[in-house]
Design a protein around this motif. Structure first.
Motif, mmCIF file in Angstrom:
data_model
loop_
_atom_site.group_PDB
_atom_site.id
_atom_site.type_symbol
_atom_site.label_atom_id
_atom_site.label_comp_id
_atom_site.label_asym_id
_atom_site.label_seq_id
_atom_site.Cartn_x
_atom_site.Cartn_y
_atom_site.Cartn_z
ATOM 1 N N THR A 176 0.876 -1.170 0.000
ATOM 2 C CA THR A 176 0.000 0.000 0.000
ATOM 3 C C THR A 176 0.916 1.222 0.000
ATOM 4 O OG1 THR A 176 -0.090 -0.202 2.413
ATOM 5 C CG2 THR A 176 -1.926 -1.093 1.165
ATOM 6 N N LYS A 177 0.801 2.059 -1.033
ATOM 7 C CA LYS A 177 1.749 3.164 -1.210
ATOM 8 C C LYS A 177 1.085 4.522 -1.043
ATOM 9 C CE LYS A 177 5.352 0.942 -3.930
ATOM 10 N NZ LYS A 177 6.305 1.113 -5.045
ATOM 11 N N ALA A 178 1.939 5.531 -0.929
ATOM 12 C CA ALA A 178 1.489 6.878 -0.587
ATOM 13 C C ALA A 178 0.731 7.558 -1.714
ATOM 14 C CB ALA A 178 2.691 7.740 -0.204
ATOM 15 N N ALA A 179 -0.239 8.351 -1.315
ATOM 16 C CA ALA A 179 -0.914 9.280 -2.213
ATOM 17 C C ALA A 179 -1.283 10.521 -1.417
ATOM 18 C CB ALA A 179 -2.159 8.656 -2.835
ATOM 19 N N ALA A 206 11.162 -5.881 2.825
ATOM 20 C CA ALA A 206 11.980 -6.694 1.918
ATOM 21 C C ALA A 206 12.700 -7.794 2.692
ATOM 22 C CB ALA A 206 12.987 -5.803 1.201
ATOM 23 N N GLY A 207 12.681 -9.008 2.119
ATOM 24 C CA GLY A 207 13.362 -10.141 2.738
ATOM 25 C C GLY A 207 12.499 -10.936 3.688
ATOM 26 N N GLU A 208 11.291 -10.404 3.988
ATOM 27 C CA GLU A 208 10.384 -11.112 4.873
ATOM 28 C C GLU A 208 9.200 -11.658 4.082
ATOM 29 O OE1 GLU A 208 9.269 -8.568 8.080
ATOM 30 O OE2 GLU A 208 11.311 -8.449 8.898
ATOM 31 N N GLU A 209 8.447 -12.541 4.712
ATOM 32 C CA GLU A 209 7.271 -13.120 4.067
ATOM 33 C C GLU A 209 6.293 -12.011 3.681
ATOM 34 O OE1 GLU A 209 5.116 -16.426 2.639
ATOM 35 O OE2 GLU A 209 7.143 -16.318 3.492
ATOM 36 N N PRO A 210 5.811 -12.001 2.442
ATOM 37 C CA PRO A 210 4.894 -10.933 2.019
ATOM 38 C C PRO A 210 3.603 -10.908 2.826
ATOM 39 C CG PRO A 210 5.748 -12.126 0.126
ATOM 40 C CD PRO A 210 6.142 -12.916 1.337
ATOM 41 N N ALA A 211 3.113 -9.711 3.096
ATOM 42 C CA ALA A 211 1.801 -9.563 3.706
ATOM 43 C C ALA A 211 0.743 -9.949 2.689
ATOM 44 C CB ALA A 211 1.595 -8.126 4.163
ATOM 45 N N PRO A 212 -0.456 -10.316 3.124
ATOM 46 C CA PRO A 212 -1.527 -10.649 2.169
ATOM 47 C C PRO A 212 -1.815 -9.489 1.217
ATOM 48 C CG PRO A 212 -2.136 -11.312 4.393
ATOM 49 C CD PRO A 212 -0.892 -10.490 4.529
ATOM 50 N N LYS A 213 -2.359 -9.815 0.069
ATOM 51 C CA LYS A 213 -2.742 -8.795 -0.903
ATOM 52 C C LYS A 213 -3.867 -7.941 -0.317
ATOM 53 C CE LYS A 213 -3.958 -8.365 -5.806
ATOM 54 N NZ LYS A 213 -4.231 -9.130 -7.060
ATOM 55 N N PRO A 214 -3.780 -6.604 -0.441
ATOM 56 C CA PRO A 214 -4.820 -5.743 0.136
ATOM 57 C C PRO A 214 -6.205 -6.017 -0.459
ATOM 58 C CG PRO A 214 -2.861 -4.472 -0.359
ATOM 59 C CD PRO A 214 -2.652 -5.824 -0.976
ATOM 60 N N THR A 215 -7.215 -5.858 0.387
ATOM 61 C CA THR A 215 -8.612 -5.999 -0.021
ATOM 62 C C THR A 215 -9.415 -4.877 0.638
ATOM 63 O OG1 THR A 215 -9.283 -7.358 1.867
ATOM 64 C CG2 THR A 215 -8.310 -8.517 -0.033
#
Length: 348
Positions: free
Chosen positions: A172-175, A207-216
């Protein structure tokens, strides 16, 4: 017996002397009047141009208290837009930085550019004649990888995924946007189909860690449909709800991304205060002025917080950093000339 001619000569000399004094007094009065400073002075400047004396601006007292100086070296501006130059030193670093400050209730905030296509800031100025133009989001191969929203429509989302170390992440990135209620906010956002959601905290990726779930619409918690009027993406979020956030790790703006979060760089940012001001920030770096190398993301966040920002995000920096005021460069771009960019923000 008096010499009449002698008396006439003395009389004429006296009249000449009196006329001489009166003429010079008149000239002095005219000169003094012409040297009085008008309310707005039209002259060219920027990049270290000669500054005008400070002008009292009580509405920006927080800014003035931090040592920033109101400048008129970029020509006449609308009464609701003011430009300040930084003190020579900020956070113990030699500094060349400028901010444009605008009253939210009066200014017209715009996003410029399209999802694809290069323009230099001066090209945007030639097309729009916007009073202030600041470079916008990130791009790659002639295309924006940051959100672009105009007139209530998201024309381009923030990048939805990235591969790093064999993993796929969905950050989730900035806006930063003016919302439909007129207020400005910084948010972590993610687009799903035709809808874009904002979240009170970013997805916990690193980075380097298990990815978080895809945002919903349910994850991360607290998701709401994001309804901006005009907005731009970039990152990271620097300030959220009056506190420094600087979520460059969660948004994957780490050292490998090229943004150099902990190194000195030219920076661009956009923020809003709780007294309804919007602020465009740009600082020079990379030695374009001797001894001026720029700031880290953390330092940039501290500066914006000190100026009263309660919401702020970092925009594309480095060689992209460029702010034009009436078409005049505020800082020297670190590429030696303006870089071609895809998106920008503007004040009118």
């Amino acid at each position: 017996m008096y010499n009449i001619e002698f008396i006439k000569m003395k009389h004429n000399k006296f009249i000449f002397f009196v006329v001489f004094i009166l003429v010079n007094i008149s000239l002095l009065t005219v000169t003094t009047s012409c040297n009085k400073k008008d309310d707005v002075i039209d002259n060219n400047g920027g990049n270290g141009g000669e500054e005008e004396p400070p002008i009292d601006t009580p509405e920006d007292s927080v800014i003035v208290d931090q040592g920033w100086t109101l400048t008129t070296t970029f020509g006449s501006l609308p009464s609701y837009i003011r430009v300040y130059k930084s003190p020579n030193t900020l956070l113990s670093k030699k500094t060349v930085a400028y901010i444009a400050v605008a009253d939210v209730d009066s200014v017209d905030f715009q996003t410029l550019g399209n999802p694809t296509g290069y323009n230099k800031p001066i090209d945007f100025y030639a097309a729009t004649h916007s009073t202030v133009i600041l470079n916008g989001g990130y791009f790659s191969s002639n295309a924006s990888v940051s959100l672009l929203c105009r007139d209530g429509k998201v024309l381009c989302p923030n990048s939805l995924s990235l591969a790093r170390g064999g993993n796929t992440y969905y950050p989730t990135k900035a806006a930063f946007a003016q919302m439909k209620d007129g207020n400005f906010e910084a948010a972590w956002v993610y687009s799903i189909g035709a809808l874009t959601y904002s979240y009170p905290t970013p997805a916990p990726n690193k980075a380097g860690e298990e990815p978080a779930p895809k945002p919903t619409d349910l994850y991360p918690g607290g998701a709401v449909v994001w309804e901006p009027l005009n907005g731009v993406g970039a990152g990271p979020v620097l300030i959220n709800n009056g506190e420094i956030a600087n979520t460059y790790e969660e948004e994957f703006f780490d050292k490998t991304s090229g943004v150099g979060p902990t190194s000195n760089n030219p920076r661009s940012a956009i923020g809003a205060t709780d007294d309804k001001m919007i602020i465009f920030f740009v600082c020079e770096g990379r030695g374009m002025t001797e001894g001026v190398y720029g700031f880290t993301l953390e330092e940039e966040a501290q500066i914006l917080l000190s100026l009263g920002c309660v919401e702020a995000i970092n925009l594309d920096g480095g060689g992209s950093s460029c702010m034009l005021i009436n078409g005049i460069e505020a800082i020297q771009p670190s590429d030696g000339e303006q870089r071609s960019i895809v998106t920008a923000v503007a004040l009118n």
